[in-house]
Write a protein that holds these residues in place. Structure first.
Motif, PDB file in Angstrom:
ATOM      1  N   VAL A 178      41.501 -13.509 -84.605  1.00 38.37           N
ATOM      2  CA  VAL A 178      40.058 -13.504 -84.869  1.00 38.37           C
ATOM      3  C   VAL A 178      39.303 -13.123 -83.599  1.00 38.37           C
ATOM      4  O   VAL A 178      38.373 -12.311 -83.630  1.00 38.37           O
ATOM      5  CB  VAL A 178      39.590 -14.880 -85.372  1.00 38.37           C
ATOM      6  CG1 VAL A 178      38.072 -14.888 -85.577  1.00 38.37           C
ATOM      7  CG2 VAL A 178      40.312 -15.257 -86.654  1.00 38.37           C
ATOM      8  N   ALA A 179      39.711 -13.704 -82.481  1.00 35.78           N
ATOM      9  CA  ALA A 179      39.062 -13.410 -81.210  1.00 35.78           C
ATOM     10  C   ALA A 179      39.171 -11.930 -80.877  1.00 35.78           C
ATOM     11  O   ALA A 179      38.200 -11.314 -80.400  1.00 35.78           O
ATOM     12  CB  ALA A 179      39.690 -14.250 -80.099  1.00 35.78           C
ATOM     13  N   GLU A 180      40.335 -11.343 -81.126  1.00 35.33           N
ATOM     14  CA  GLU A 180      40.528  -9.921 -80.842  1.00 35.33           C
ATOM     15  C   GLU A 180      39.601  -9.065 -81.691  1.00 35.33           C
ATOM     16  O   GLU A 180      38.973  -8.123 -81.188  1.00 35.33           O
ATOM     17  CB  GLU A 180      41.979  -9.530 -81.106  1.00 35.33           C
ATOM     18  CG  GLU A 180      42.276  -8.060 -80.818  1.00 35.33           C
ATOM     19  CD  GLU A 180      43.713  -7.696 -81.105  1.00 35.33           C
ATOM     20  OE1 GLU A 180      44.056  -6.505 -80.963  1.00 35.33           O
ATOM     21  OE2 GLU A 180      44.501  -8.594 -81.474  1.00 35.33           O
ATOM     22  N   GLN A 181      39.485  -9.393 -82.973  1.00 36.77           N
ATOM     23  CA  GLN A 181      38.598  -8.647 -83.862  1.00 36.77           C
ATOM     24  C   GLN A 181      37.133  -8.799 -83.455  1.00 36.77           C
ATOM     25  O   GLN A 181      36.342  -7.870 -83.579  1.00 36.77           O
ATOM     26  CB  GLN A 181      38.772  -9.112 -85.309  1.00 36.77           C
ATOM     27  CG  GLN A 181      40.051  -8.652 -85.969  1.00 36.77           C
ATOM     28  CD  GLN A 181      40.092  -7.160 -86.190  1.00 36.77           C
ATOM     29  OE1 GLN A 181      39.070  -6.513 -86.432  1.00 36.77           O
ATOM     30  NE2 GLN A 181      41.276  -6.590 -86.096  1.00 36.77           N
ATOM     31  N   ALA A 204      40.258  -9.608 -90.030  1.00 40.17           N
ATOM     32  CA  ALA A 204      41.605 -10.023 -89.659  1.00 40.17           C
ATOM     33  C   ALA A 204      42.420 -10.420 -90.890  1.00 40.17           C
ATOM     34  O   ALA A 204      43.584 -10.035 -91.034  1.00 40.17           O
ATOM     35  CB  ALA A 204      41.547 -11.181 -88.667  1.00 40.17           C
ATOM     36  N   VAL A 205      41.814 -11.172 -91.787  1.00 43.60           N
ATOM     37  CA  VAL A 205      42.511 -11.586 -93.006  1.00 43.60           C
ATOM     38  C   VAL A 205      42.828 -10.368 -93.872  1.00 43.60           C
ATOM     39  O   VAL A 205      43.932 -10.234 -94.409  1.00 43.60           O
ATOM     40  CB  VAL A 205      41.665 -12.595 -93.809  1.00 43.60           C
ATOM     41  CG1 VAL A 205      42.307 -12.867 -95.177  1.00 43.60           C
ATOM     42  CG2 VAL A 205      41.514 -13.897 -93.038  1.00 43.60           C
ATOM     43  N   VAL A 250      35.983 -11.324 -78.354  1.00 46.39           N
ATOM     44  CA  VAL A 250      35.645 -12.493 -77.537  1.00 46.39           C
ATOM     45  C   VAL A 250      36.940 -13.198 -77.136  1.00 46.39           C
ATOM     46  O   VAL A 250      38.023 -12.864 -77.611  1.00 46.39           O
ATOM     47  CB  VAL A 250      34.735 -13.482 -78.312  1.00 46.39           C
ATOM     48  CG1 VAL A 250      33.430 -12.809 -78.712  1.00 46.39           C
ATOM     49  CG2 VAL A 250      35.454 -14.037 -79.546  1.00 46.39           C
ATOM     50  N   VAL A 251      36.820 -14.191 -76.267  1.00 48.14           N
ATOM     51  CA  VAL A 251      37.985 -14.987 -75.891  1.00 48.14           C
ATOM     52  C   VAL A 251      38.195 -16.072 -76.942  1.00 48.14           C
ATOM     53  O   VAL A 251      37.287 -16.430 -77.692  1.00 48.14           O
ATOM     54  CB  VAL A 251      37.797 -15.620 -74.499  1.00 48.14           C
ATOM     55  CG1 VAL A 251      37.633 -14.533 -73.444  1.00 48.14           C
ATOM     56  CG2 VAL A 251      36.589 -16.557 -74.481  1.00 48.14           C
ATOM     57  N   ARG A 252      39.411 -16.610 -76.967  1.00 47.85           N
ATOM     58  CA  ARG A 252      39.728 -17.628 -77.983  1.00 47.85           C
ATOM     59  C   ARG A 252      38.830 -18.854 -77.882  1.00 47.85           C
ATOM     60  O   ARG A 252      38.503 -19.481 -78.886  1.00 47.85           O
ATOM     61  CB  ARG A 252      41.195 -18.041 -77.859  1.00 47.85           C
ATOM     62  CG  ARG A 252      42.170 -17.028 -78.426  1.00 47.85           C
ATOM     63  CD  ARG A 252      43.605 -17.488 -78.307  1.00 47.85           C
ATOM     64  NE  ARG A 252      44.049 -17.512 -76.918  1.00 47.85           N
ATOM     65  CZ  ARG A 252      45.248 -17.904 -76.530  1.00 47.85           C
ATOM     66  NH1 ARG A 252      46.115 -18.351 -77.409  1.00 47.85           N
ATOM     67  NH2 ARG A 252      45.593 -17.880 -75.250  1.00 47.85           N
ATOM     68  N   ALA A 302      32.656 -12.404 -89.855  1.00 49.37           N
ATOM     69  CA  ALA A 302      32.949 -10.997 -90.128  1.00 49.37           C
ATOM     70  C   ALA A 302      34.269 -10.579 -89.482  1.00 49.37           C
ATOM     71  O   ALA A 302      35.071  -9.854 -90.075  1.00 49.37           O
ATOM     72  CB  ALA A 302      31.808 -10.122 -89.616  1.00 49.37           C
ATOM     73  N   ALA A 303      34.498 -11.046 -88.257  1.00 48.05           N
ATOM     74  CA  ALA A 303      35.742 -10.723 -87.557  1.00 48.05           C
ATOM     75  C   ALA A 303      36.943 -11.330 -88.267  1.00 48.05           C
ATOM     76  O   ALA A 303      37.993 -10.691 -88.423  1.00 48.05           O
ATOM     77  CB  ALA A 303      35.670 -11.224 -86.114  1.00 48.05           C
TER      78      ALA A 303
END
Length: 219
Positions: free
Chosen positions: A35-38, A21-22, A41-43, A16-17
């Motif tokens: 993706v992590a930002e969305q 992002a896309v 979470v951390v990378r 979903a994140a």
């Protein structure tokens, strides 16, 4: 008793994140960090569940196609008259906002088929499912006595899908001379000629009501 695995839920959260992002920035510059930002979470969490970003993106595309096709099929399944089905299908096949996340995601991947052969397979599946949907509507309309088809069913169905795709690109590009309502009317103009049915007309009052909404959009 062992606790149920949270892995499927977390993977779904990342899908979903990545979809967001896309939809917001496209594929060309997308990074794991985005993706992590969305996802909040951390990378490392993204890498843990999806070691290869391309695997995650394939799942994003697959799910976007499934949502689009399934939601569209569910919409027209509530109608009995083929004329209503065709108008509703055409209305739901184009983006009614340039920032329509789901449609943006579909187009992003469709234009990236040269990067990954898996994308190409999914794009073909998307096209085929939409053509099959229109095939069924046209056959129903002919059986109900509403449509007098001027070309083979498969040809009309393919043309309807291609018109949606072409006009959709113009809408997402923000082409001022091709707003959604105009694109919708032009698709129905072709449909009227191809089916001999003058009753396939656009209703501007309900165009926004029956479009396919992103998940969670209750407007």
């Amino acid at each position: 008793m062992a606790r149920p695995s949270r892995k499927p839920v977390r993977r779904e959260h990342l899908v979903a994140a990545a979809t967001r992002a896309v939809g917001r920035q496209g594929l060309a510059t997308l990074r794991v960090a985005d993706v992590a930002e969305q996802a909040g979470v951390v990378r490392g969490s993204v890498h843990y569940y999806y070691p290869d970003l391309s695997e995650l993106l394939r799942e994003v595309f697959r799910q976007a196609v499934e949502r689009f096709c399934t939601d569209r099929a569910a919409l027209i399944s509530t109608m009995d008259d083929a004329r209503d089905k065709l108008v509703a299908a055409a209305r739901a096949g184009i983006p009614w906002r340039a920032d329509d996340e789901l449609v943006n995601v579909l187009y992003e991947f469709t234009t990236a088929v040269r990067q990954d052969s898996v994308y190409s397979v999914i794009v073909e599946s998307l096209f085929g499912r939409q053509v099959t949907m229109y095939d069924a509507i046209l056959e129903i309309g002919r059986a109900q006595g509403h449509f007098d088809l001027t070309a083979p069913v498969a040809d009309i169905a393919a043309n309807l899908v291609c018109l949606e795709n072409g006009y959709g690109l113009e809408i997402l590009a923000g082409n001022a001379v091709m707003p959604p309502q105009r694109a919708f009317e032009l698709i129905l103009s072709y449909a009227r000629g191809a089916t001999g049915c003058a009753e396939l007309t656009a209703d501007p009052d309900d165009a926004e009501v029956t479009r396919l909404r992103p998940r969670g959009d209750t407007r």
